[in-house]
Motif scaffolding. Structure first.
Motif, short mmCIF file in Angstrom:
data_model
loop_
_atom_site.label_atom_id
_atom_site.label_comp_id
_atom_site.label_asym_id
_atom_site.label_seq_id
_atom_site.Cartn_x
_atom_site.Cartn_y
_atom_site.Cartn_z
N GLN A 134 1.86 -12.28 -13.27
CA GLN A 134 1.45 -11.05 -13.15
C GLN A 134 1.07 -10.49 -11.46
N THR A 135 1.24 -10.98 -10.69
CA THR A 135 1.15 -10.55 -9.45
C THR A 135 2.11 -9.72 -8.84
N PRO A 136 3.27 -9.80 -9.10
CA PRO A 136 4.48 -8.97 -8.86
C PRO A 136 4.20 -7.24 -9.30
N PHE A 137 3.50 -7.52 -10.95
CA PHE A 137 3.73 -6.70 -11.79
C PHE A 137 1.89 -5.09 -11.02
N ILE A 138 1.49 -6.40 -11.07
CA ILE A 138 0.18 -5.70 -9.80
C ILE A 138 0.77 -5.06 -8.62
N LEU A 139 1.47 -5.69 -8.17
CA LEU A 139 1.93 -5.06 -6.37
C LEU A 139 2.61 -3.90 -6.59
N GLU A 140 3.45 -3.71 -7.88
CA GLU A 140 4.14 -2.73 -8.73
C GLU A 140 3.06 -2.00 -8.74
N GLY A 141 2.19 -1.86 -9.05
CA GLY A 141 1.21 -0.21 -9.34
C GLY A 141 0.67 -0.15 -8.31
N VAL A 142 0.37 -1.12 -6.93
CA VAL A 142 -0.55 -0.84 -6.24
C VAL A 142 0.68 -0.05 -5.03
N PHE A 143 1.53 -0.59 -4.78
CA PHE A 143 2.96 0.19 -3.64
C PHE A 143 2.82 1.90 -5.26
N ALA A 144 3.48 1.96 -5.90
CA ALA A 144 3.02 3.63 -6.36
C ALA A 144 1.84 4.28 -5.64
N ALA A 145 1.35 3.97 -5.55
CA ALA A 145 -0.43 4.42 -5.76
C ALA A 145 -0.31 4.32 -4.52
N LEU A 146 -0.19 3.63 -3.62
CA LEU A 146 -0.16 3.43 -1.80
C LEU A 146 0.84 4.59 -1.62
N ILE A 147 2.05 4.78 -2.20
CA ILE A 147 2.81 5.87 -1.57
C ILE A 147 2.19 7.20 -2.10
N GLY A 148 1.88 7.46 -3.72
CA GLY A 148 0.56 8.69 -3.35
C GLY A 148 0.13 9.11 -2.70
N SER A 149 -1.07 8.60 -2.38
CA SER A 149 -2.03 7.57 -2.32
C SER A 149 -1.94 8.66 -0.07
N ALA A 150 -0.91 8.07 0.75
CA ALA A 150 -0.34 8.32 1.43
C ALA A 150 -0.07 9.85 1.78
N LEU A 151 0.50 9.98 0.30
CA LEU A 151 1.25 12.11 0.31
C LEU A 151 0.04 12.53 -0.19
N ALA A 152 -0.93 12.18 -0.46
CA ALA A 152 -2.17 12.90 -0.50
C ALA A 152 -3.59 12.63 0.28
N SER A 153 -3.42 11.77 1.31
CA SER A 153 -3.47 11.74 2.91
C SER A 153 -2.91 13.05 4.16
N VAL A 154 -1.62 12.99 3.79
CA VAL A 154 -1.25 13.81 4.27
C VAL A 154 -1.67 15.63 3.56
N GLY A 155 -1.54 15.95 2.42
CA GLY A 155 -2.19 16.41 2.70
C GLY A 155 -3.56 17.54 2.67
#
Length: 304
Positions: A225-246
């Motif tokens: 399960q861990t790799p799949f959870i990390l996939e979602g976390v990595f994608a959300a981290l990128i979105g969160s970083a962009l939102a932080s810049v916003g």
């Protein structure tokens, strides 16, 4: 080695589902930007309320010749009535609530009015038509009702006005805008959660043979399960970083670069200190929602 293997599997899953991952990133970015904007707006409302609550005054308007209130049936407030109000303000009941107060006579108010309106109004307005006014600063502006109750119905007093009430429509409008932003953010976060779950299921389906082999050789569910959870976390981290810049751009260019110069009556604005609070909140929201959504999706898929 184990961590490297898990991370490699997660990155491989991101590459395989690039289009879905981009969708997750964009939806997360937009939704968290609305969340950040809503938080900053509430912070701004709080700053404005604190600023004006400290400066707003309660005005006690004495009767003028044009006053029509029932308490003004005697015409212009007399000196005895003015002295009676002064005595109440300095008395043991009200004085503990009052930080300071000033009194402006009708003549002083008349001079100010002529300065603002122009000399041509001297023949139109007379001093007795202007209210003599007590301007009261309270230690706690929320106690303004006490002043209103103390002088409501008092002979010679036309009305009592809390100046903070004039700003309530502005605060209400900003609060409604905040609720709208929160509503949009909530819908977008739901969309992000569903997209993350769909992405994880598609990734698991594409690797179903690999997962079957891993089960046969005794790999634990957590390892799978861990790799799949990390996939979602990595994608959300990128979105969160962009939102932080916003939200940073909103404060830097929207507030500091535009609003501060054009709205001069507001002197307290959200700043980088507030950003230091908002940005970690956005990142935590993005990561936690992604981890929960991905974990739930992959567990359901493995049980299917």
């Amino acid at each position: 080695m184990r961590f490297g293997l898990i991370t490699g599997e997660a990155l491989s899953g991101l590459r395989r589902n690039a289009s879905m991952v981009i969708s997750v990133v964009l939806v997360t970015f937009v939704s968290l930007t609305f969340v950040g904007a809503a938080i900053l707006m509430q912070m701004q409302i709080g700053k404005m309320k604190d600023f004006w609550a400290d400066r707003a005054q309660v005005a006690v308007y004495m009767c003028a010749s044009v006053s029509t209130a029932p308490t003004c049936d005697g015409g212009v407030a007399t000196q005895d009535q003015i002295d009676a109000v002064t005595a109440q303000l300095t008395g043991p009941t009200l004085s503990p609530l009052i930080r300071e107060y000033t009194f402006e006579t009708s003549e002083q108010a008349y001079e100010k009015a002529i300065d603002q309106l122009g000399a041509e109004y001297e023949s139109i307005i007379t001093p007795d038509q202007i209210n003599a006014t007590f301007s009261i600063n309270l230690n706690d502006q929320s106690k303004s009702d006490v002043i209103a109750e103390a002088f409501g119905g008092t002979s010679g007093v036309e009305e009592v006005k809390d100046q903070l009430q004039y700003l309530e429509p502005l605060f209400s409008a900003l609060t409604v805008a905040t609720y709208i932003a929160v509503g949009i953010a909530g819908l977008m976060l739901i969309a992000a959660v569903l997209l993350i779950a769909t992405t994880i299921r598609l990734s698991a389906f594409a690797r179903r043979k690999e997962l079957g082999i891993m089960r046969l050789v005794g790999a634990s569910n957590r390892f799978i399960q861990t790799p799949f959870i990390l996939e979602g976390v990595f994608a959300a981290l990128i979105g969160s970083a962009l939102a932080s810049v916003g939200v940073w751009a909103t404060v830097e260019f929207g507030v500091n670069g535009y609003l501060r110069e054009r709205i001069t009556f507001v002197t307290t604005w959200v700043d980088y200190g507030d950003l230091a609070v908002v940005i970690p909140v956005l990142i935590v929201i993005g990561v936690v929602l992604a981890a929960l959504s991905a974990g739930f999706a992959i567990r359901r898929w493995l049980r299917a």
